[in-house]
Design a protein around this motif. Structure first.
Motif, PDB file in Angstrom:
ATOM      1  N   GLN A 159       0.716  -1.301  -0.012  1.00 12.29           N
ATOM      2  CA  GLN A 159      -0.217   0.079  -0.050  1.00 12.29           C
ATOM      3  C   GLN A 159       0.968   1.330  -0.143  1.00 12.29           C
ATOM      4  O   GLN A 159       0.659   2.288  -0.479  1.00 12.29           O
ATOM      5  N   ALA A 160       1.754   1.283   0.665  1.00 11.99           N
ATOM      6  CA  ALA A 160       2.801   2.354   0.650  1.00 11.99           C
ATOM      7  C   ALA A 160       3.478   2.754  -0.300  1.00 11.99           C
ATOM      8  O   ALA A 160       3.516   3.792  -0.987  1.00 11.99           O
ATOM      9  N   ASN A 161       3.815   1.728  -1.389  1.00 10.69           N
ATOM     10  CA  ASN A 161       4.568   1.739  -2.605  1.00 10.69           C
ATOM     11  C   ASN A 161       3.573   2.438  -3.406  1.00 10.69           C
ATOM     12  O   ASN A 161       3.834   3.270  -4.275  1.00 10.69           O
ATOM     13  N   LYS A 162       2.354   2.096  -3.443  1.00 11.36           N
ATOM     14  CA  LYS A 162       1.256   2.458  -4.482  1.00 11.36           C
ATOM     15  C   LYS A 162       0.863   4.192  -4.081  1.00 11.36           C
ATOM     16  O   LYS A 162       0.531   4.568  -5.050  1.00 11.36           O
ATOM     17  N   GLN A 163       1.199   4.291  -2.792  1.00  5.99           N
ATOM     18  CA  GLN A 163       0.889   5.596  -2.426  1.00  5.99           C
ATOM     19  C   GLN A 163       2.042   6.637  -2.620  1.00  5.99           C
ATOM     20  O   GLN A 163       1.907   7.712  -2.237  1.00  5.99           O
ATOM     21  N   GLY A 164       3.136   5.985  -3.017  1.00  9.65           N
ATOM     22  CA  GLY A 164       4.499   7.002  -3.370  1.00  9.65           C
ATOM     23  C   GLY A 164       5.101   6.850  -2.294  1.00  9.65           C
ATOM     24  O   GLY A 164       5.857   7.709  -1.928  1.00  9.65           O
ATOM     25  N   MET A 165       4.862   6.273  -1.166  1.00 10.53           N
ATOM     26  CA  MET A 165       5.664   6.317  -0.053  1.00 10.53           C
ATOM     27  C   MET A 165       6.650   4.984   0.083  1.00 10.53           C
ATOM     28  O   MET A 165       6.038   3.884  -0.437  1.00 10.53           O
ATOM     29  N   ASP A 166       7.870   4.828   0.900  1.00 15.39           N
ATOM     30  CA  ASP A 166       8.589   3.591   0.882  1.00 15.39           C
ATOM     31  C   ASP A 166       8.951   3.819   2.539  1.00 15.39           C
ATOM     32  O   ASP A 166       9.812   4.457   2.880  1.00 15.39           O
ATOM     33  N   PHE A 167       8.455   2.631   3.342  1.00 16.81           N
ATOM     34  CA  PHE A 167       8.535   2.821   4.670  1.00 16.81           C
ATOM     35  C   PHE A 167      10.145   2.523   4.876  1.00 16.81           C
ATOM     36  O   PHE A 167      10.604   2.520   6.233  1.00 16.81           O
ATOM     37  N   LEU A 168      10.848   1.938   4.048  1.00 13.74           N
ATOM     38  CA  LEU A 168      12.087   1.404   4.246  1.00 13.74           C
ATOM     39  C   LEU A 168      13.026   2.652   4.236  1.00 13.74           C
ATOM     40  O   LEU A 168      14.327   2.692   4.898  1.00 13.74           O
ATOM     41  N   ASP A 169      12.533   3.870   4.093  1.00 14.41           N
ATOM     42  CA  ASP A 169      13.436   5.011   4.061  1.00 14.41           C
ATOM     43  C   ASP A 169      13.002   6.193   5.309  1.00 14.41           C
ATOM     44  O   ASP A 169      13.463   7.127   5.622  1.00 14.41           O
ATOM     45  N   LEU A 170      11.942   5.383   6.221  1.00 12.00           N
ATOM     46  CA  LEU A 170      11.538   6.136   7.159  1.00 12.00           C
ATOM     47  C   LEU A 170      12.625   6.409   8.276  1.00 12.00           C
ATOM     48  O   LEU A 170      13.172   5.445   8.318  1.00 12.00           O
ATOM     49  N   GLY A 171      12.359   7.602   8.999  1.00 14.59           N
ATOM     50  CA  GLY A 171      13.554   7.837   9.957  1.00 14.59           C
ATOM     51  C   GLY A 171      12.811   8.829  10.897  1.00 14.59           C
ATOM     52  O   GLY A 171      11.937   9.492  10.744  1.00 14.59           O
ATOM     53  N   SER A 172      13.423   8.823  12.324  1.00  8.33           N
ATOM     54  CA  SER A 172      13.126   9.863  13.212  1.00  8.33           C
ATOM     55  C   SER A 172      14.356  10.323  13.876  1.00  8.33           C
ATOM     56  O   SER A 172      15.155   9.537  14.118  1.00  8.33           O
ATOM     57  N   GLY A 173      14.226  11.610  14.313  1.00  5.38           N
ATOM     58  CA  GLY A 173      15.151  11.934  15.324  1.00  5.38           C
ATOM     59  C   GLY A 173      14.638  11.987  16.777  1.00  5.38           C
ATOM     60  O   GLY A 173      15.548  12.553  17.700  1.00  5.38           O
ATOM     61  N   ARG A 174      13.390  11.582  17.081  1.00  9.75           N
ATOM     62  CA  ARG A 174      12.949  11.422  18.288  1.00  9.75           C
ATOM     63  C   ARG A 174      13.830  10.663  19.039  1.00  9.75           C
ATOM     64  O   ARG A 174      14.528   9.499  18.977  1.00  9.75           O
ATOM     65  N   PRO A 175      13.997  10.942  20.483  1.00  8.42           N
ATOM     66  CA  PRO A 175      14.778  10.299  21.257  1.00  8.42           C
ATOM     67  C   PRO A 175      13.757   8.828  21.602  1.00  8.42           C
ATOM     68  O   PRO A 175      12.440   8.905  21.901  1.00  8.42           O
ATOM     69  N   LEU A 176      14.411   7.737  21.551  1.00 10.64           N
ATOM     70  CA  LEU A 176      13.697   6.586  21.757  1.00 10.64           C
ATOM     71  C   LEU A 176      14.202   5.731  23.126  1.00 10.64           C
ATOM     72  O   LEU A 176      15.266   5.858  23.803  1.00 10.64           O
ATOM     73  N   GLY A 177      13.347   4.580  23.310  1.00  7.91           N
ATOM     74  CA  GLY A 177      13.591   3.800  24.589  1.00  7.91           C
ATOM     75  C   GLY A 177      12.548   4.331  25.513  1.00  7.91           C
ATOM     76  O   GLY A 177      11.516   4.832  25.614  1.00  7.91           O
ATOM     77  N   ALA A 178      13.175   4.138  26.927  1.00  9.53           N
ATOM     78  CA  ALA A 178      12.241   4.608  27.965  1.00  9.53           C
ATOM     79  C   ALA A 178      13.190   5.639  28.586  1.00  9.53           C
ATOM     80  O   ALA A 178      14.215   5.620  29.133  1.00  9.53           O
ATOM     81  N   ILE A 179      12.481   6.950  28.437  1.00  6.80           N
ATOM     82  CA  ILE A 179      13.143   8.187  28.720  1.00  6.80           C
ATOM     83  C   ILE A 179      12.501   8.743  30.195  1.00  6.80           C
ATOM     84  O   ILE A 179      11.046   9.171  30.266  1.00  6.80           O
ATOM     85  N   VAL A 180      13.627   9.021  31.037  1.00  4.44           N
ATOM     86  CA  VAL A 180      12.965   9.309  32.123  1.00  4.44           C
ATOM     87  C   VAL A 180      13.052  10.941  32.419  1.00  4.44           C
ATOM     88  O   VAL A 180      14.317  11.467  32.022  1.00  4.44           O
ATOM     89  N   GLU A 181      11.989  11.858  32.626  1.00  2.00           N
ATOM     90  CA  GLU A 181      12.102  13.149  32.875  1.00  2.00           C
ATOM     91  C   GLU A 181      11.500  13.587  33.954  1.00  2.00           C
ATOM     92  O   GLU A 181      10.526  13.545  34.057  1.00  2.00           O
ATOM     93  N   ARG A 182      12.318  13.847  35.004  1.00  2.00           N
ATOM     94  CA  ARG A 182      11.983  14.132  36.508  1.00  2.00           C
ATOM     95  C   ARG A 182      10.804  13.170  36.808  1.00  2.00           C
ATOM     96  O   ARG A 182      10.723  12.044  37.167  1.00  2.00           O
ATOM     97  N   SER A 183       9.438  13.554  36.778  1.00  2.00           N
ATOM     98  CA  SER A 183       8.355  12.802  37.300  1.00  2.00           C
ATOM     99  C   SER A 183       7.630  12.092  36.293  1.00  2.00           C
ATOM    100  O   SER A 183       6.349  11.763  36.378  1.00  2.00           O
ATOM    101  N   LYS A 184       8.017  11.997  35.140  1.00  2.00           N
ATOM    102  CA  LYS A 184       7.569  11.159  34.074  1.00  2.00           C
ATOM    103  C   LYS A 184       8.456  10.441  33.191  1.00  2.00           C
ATOM    104  O   LYS A 184       9.563  10.389  33.316  1.00  2.00           O
ATOM    105  N   THR A 185       8.071   9.237  32.677  1.00  2.00           N
ATOM    106  CA  THR A 185       8.504   8.378  31.844  1.00  2.00           C
ATOM    107  C   THR A 185       7.934   8.363  30.303  1.00  2.00           C
ATOM    108  O   THR A 185       6.736   8.137  30.442  1.00  2.00           O
ATOM    109  N   ILE A 186       8.736   8.748  29.450  1.00  2.00           N
ATOM    110  CA  ILE A 186       8.140   8.447  28.185  1.00  2.00           C
ATOM    111  C   ILE A 186       8.814   7.197  27.318  1.00  2.00           C
ATOM    112  O   ILE A 186       9.933   6.927  27.293  1.00  2.00           O
TER     113      ILE A 186
END
Length: 677
Positions: free
Chosen positions: A10-37
């Motif tokens: 479906q992605a290819n039909k829509q002109g998208m290629d998930f193989l090239d997706l990327g992100s700069g967001r911090p990943l994993g379990a991130i603790v910031e004071r009184s919260k965990t993301i």
């Protein structure tokens, strides 16, 4: 909330290629004071959940849905600091596409077979889920489909996944441990370091396995301490430590990022099947359920630095072990496929990571930076670097030198697909020199030639390298047969009772390695004629691989021979062997015996370097050889400081090699080192 992601087709039909997706967001379990993301990159997932709990023995799990962002990342914020809690993800993946004819889309063919292969080594607890040290699913004892679900109960969760960004894990199957980086021991130790990493040209490396060093170490340790980080720290700090006696200044530890393909803590493994790249291996720690591996490994690195050793770790990014978290997250994004849809296997380990994929590349760089910033390691050796690729290695170098300009980067430049040694000439990488390894073996068995020896001892600069510090010169590593078993005159490669010739050739190999331009490397125990009883692949045999310290005492003369060569090479008088750049051709002068591979090499012959002039001569044959040097230095005015058995920095007092009328006479299977003045 459930957020659907288009399938590959479906992605290819829509002109998208998930193989090239990327992100700069911090990943994993991130603790910031009184919260965990919690964040996970899963570009084609239909749904992602995170389950977390505080008690391994009596878990009261809390499962939350993650929300999909627009860059393939899923996210959930829990408003509590969960430092020390346990967690894992579940990823609900799309079924293979079905074409109009009712058959699977060819892009997905082979997934069932390969999924079975990838997961076949996961320990079955009877419920279709891998063992997670006290945390198991309530699923019934039924067969799972290719995504880890019960096909008759599609609402059952898929297999639990160890977070690829988890900073610690209880076991290879997880769960991961949430860790607040603000509570890190020393809080980024790299910023407080006092150790100075040696320059490439000053390195003398020993490759070693943690448990090989500890199993028979002559020091009082608890049995559990002999399994990992804490025991090795105690051994390193001992006055009589083998590594300090030998005199090397750099240790290259075999892989220690969380290791898969084993299920009991005491199971021996070489470590080349990683399942996480941020967590020091749980089986090497005393209390993995507490995350003690973080402090234990940090303290081990500090102990090495305190004792004058740089620390390199062997890293494996070309394939992933079992249970394979990246495969369960998105097999097509993270792994190469062949023309039939199956996993490629140029690593020989069942899968090949798509290291060029944006988030695979980021995972590599992020984890390497983590080991520098939080553990203060000095560098890395990249397993099967050919499968990582030059472009990714260049990005790795660029990113790491910004964090640590002195970082040491070494490639194992081959795979079953090819070799990239020449492609690294423009980079700052050094490479294991397999050409050196094989040539020296043949040369010392009488099958080489003078020209080949000159090339390899000159740093391989006429072809392979742009400078001498790009070659790691060695004749033995963990792979294949060890040196003594390979060259022994005994049948069936049994070097456990070496002959006099075996021992002599070992001495000649040591001398050649230490006199060669480049980076010398030896394998732990090589200086004690270490034998693996002819076994050519001992990756699970801890008894065979353990360093036999009593044997090193038995062959103490060989140990001392290695030790003296290392000390001289690292001294001011050995500077001519430690060049950082390629010298002019006039730096060397070569002399040889007629119709023989016996030769002599003069260093700093043109006086171009601020270094003592040296001359090394070697005869690999079982007969006397005569080196004609009528146009060379008058060795009667030089000082012979070493031969094939002795090394005396003040000069050999007796039984020096005969030099008369411009001819140097070399005894059978001999070598010598002379110093001007």
């Amino acid at each position: 909330m459930q957020n659907e992601m288009p399938s590959n087709t479906q992605a290819n039909k829509q002109g998208m290629d998930f193989l090239d997706l990327g992100s700069g967001r911090p990943l994993g379990a991130i603790v910031e004071r009184s919260k965990t993301i919690f964040r996970l990159f899963a570009p084609r997932a239909l749904r992602v959940t995170v389950t977390f709990f505080q008690d391994l023995e009596n878990p009261a799990p809390d499962t939350r849905e993650l929300i999909r962002m627009d860059d393939g990342v899923w996210e959930e914020t829990h408003h509590r600091n969960l430092h020390g809690w346990y967690y894992y993800f579940h990823v609900y993946s799309p079924k293979p596409d079905i074409a109009e004819n009712g058959m699977e889309d060819p892009d997905h063919s082979g997934q069932d077979r390969e999924k079975d292969n990838v997961l076949e080594d996961a320990e079955d607890t009877g419920d279709g889920h891998p063992k997670t040290d006290g945390v198991q699913s309530d699923a019934s004892d039924t067969q799972t489909d290719t995504e880890g679900r019960n096909p008759d109960s599609p609402d059952d969760p898929p297999l639990p996944i160890l977070d690829p960004y988890a900073l610690a894990a209880v076991s290879p199957a997880g769960p991961g441990i949430v860790w607040d980086k603000n509570k890190w021991p020393g809080n980024k130790t790299a910023k407080r370091k006092t150790f100075t990493t040696p320059a490439y040209s000053d390195l003398v490396i020993i490759e070693a396995h943690i448990r090989d060093l500890l199993k028979e170490a002559p020091i009082t340790l608890e049995e559990e301490e002999r399994l990992g980080f804490s025991g090795l720290e105690k051994w390193v700090r001992e006055d009589g430590c083998y590594l300090k006696s030998l005199g090397v200044n750099t240790i290259e530890l075999q892989p220690l990022q969380e290791i898969g393909d084993h299920y009991a803590k005491e199971d021996y493994h070489w470590g080349y099947m990683p399942v996480n790249y941020f967590a020091p291996d749980s089986s090497y720690s005393l209390h993995p359920e507490r995350g003690s591996q973080i402090e234990e490994f940090r303290s081990l690195v500090k102990s090495f630095h305190d004792e004058g050793f740089a620390v390199l770790i062997d890293v494996v990014y070309n394939h992933v072990g079992n249970p394979n978290p990246l495969y369960l997250i998105d097999d097509e994004y993270y792994f190469h496929r062949d023309g039939k849809g199956g996993l490629t296997n140029w690593s020989g380990c069942g899968n090949d990571v798509r290291c060029e994929a944006p988030m695979a590349r980021r995972l590599i760089i992020d984890s390497l930076r983590h080991f520098i910033e939080y553990y203060d390691v000095d560098g890395f050796r990249f397993d099967l670097a050919h499968l990582i690729g030059v472009e990714v290695l260049e990005e790795v170098e660029s990113a790491l030198r910004k964090v640590k300009p002195s970082v040491i980067l070494i490639a194992e430049p081959w795979s079953f697909r090819g070799h990239l040694g020449l492609d690294l000439k423009h980079t700052g990488f050094a490479s294991w020199n397999d050409g050196f390894r094989e040539f020296i073996y043949r040369y010392l068995c009488g099958e080489g030639n003078q020209e080949g020896l000159h090339y390899f001892m000159g740093g391989s600069t006429r072809h392979l390298t742009a400078g001498p510090t790009q070659t790691v010169n060695y004749v033995e590593s963990h792979d294949d047969r060890c040196w003594i078993d390979k060259i022994t005159e005994n049948p069936e490669h049994r070097g456990d009772h070496p002959t006099a010739t075996d021992r002599r050739r070992t001495h000649l190999a040591c001398a050649i390695i230490m006199c060669s331009l480049g980076i010398p490397m030896i394998s732990a125990g090589q200086d004690g004629l270490r034998s693996k009883q002819g076994i050519d692949n001992s990756y699970r045999d801890g008894d065979v691989n353990a360093i036999d310290y009593q044997r090193i005492i038995e062959y103490a003369g060989t140990h001392d021979y290695f030790r003296n060569w290392i000390r001289f090479r690292l001294s001011e008088r050995g500077k001519a062997f430690r060049l950082a750049t390629t010298p002019a051709n006039s730096f060397f002068r070569y002399f040889g015996a007629e119709q023989s591979s016996a030769t002599a090499i003069q260093y700093n012959a043109d006086k171009s370097h601020d270094a003592t002039c040296l001359l090394f001569a070697v005869n690999p044959h079982k007969t006397v050889m005569h080196i004609h040097m009528s146009e060379g230095p008058d060795l009667s005015r030089w000082k012979q400081i070493a031969d094939h058995e002795r090394f005396e920095e003040r000069g050999l007092g007796t039984m020096r090699f005969r030099f008369q009328g411009g001819v140097l006479m070399l005894p059978p299977l001999s070598c010598g080192l002379w110093e001007e003045g």
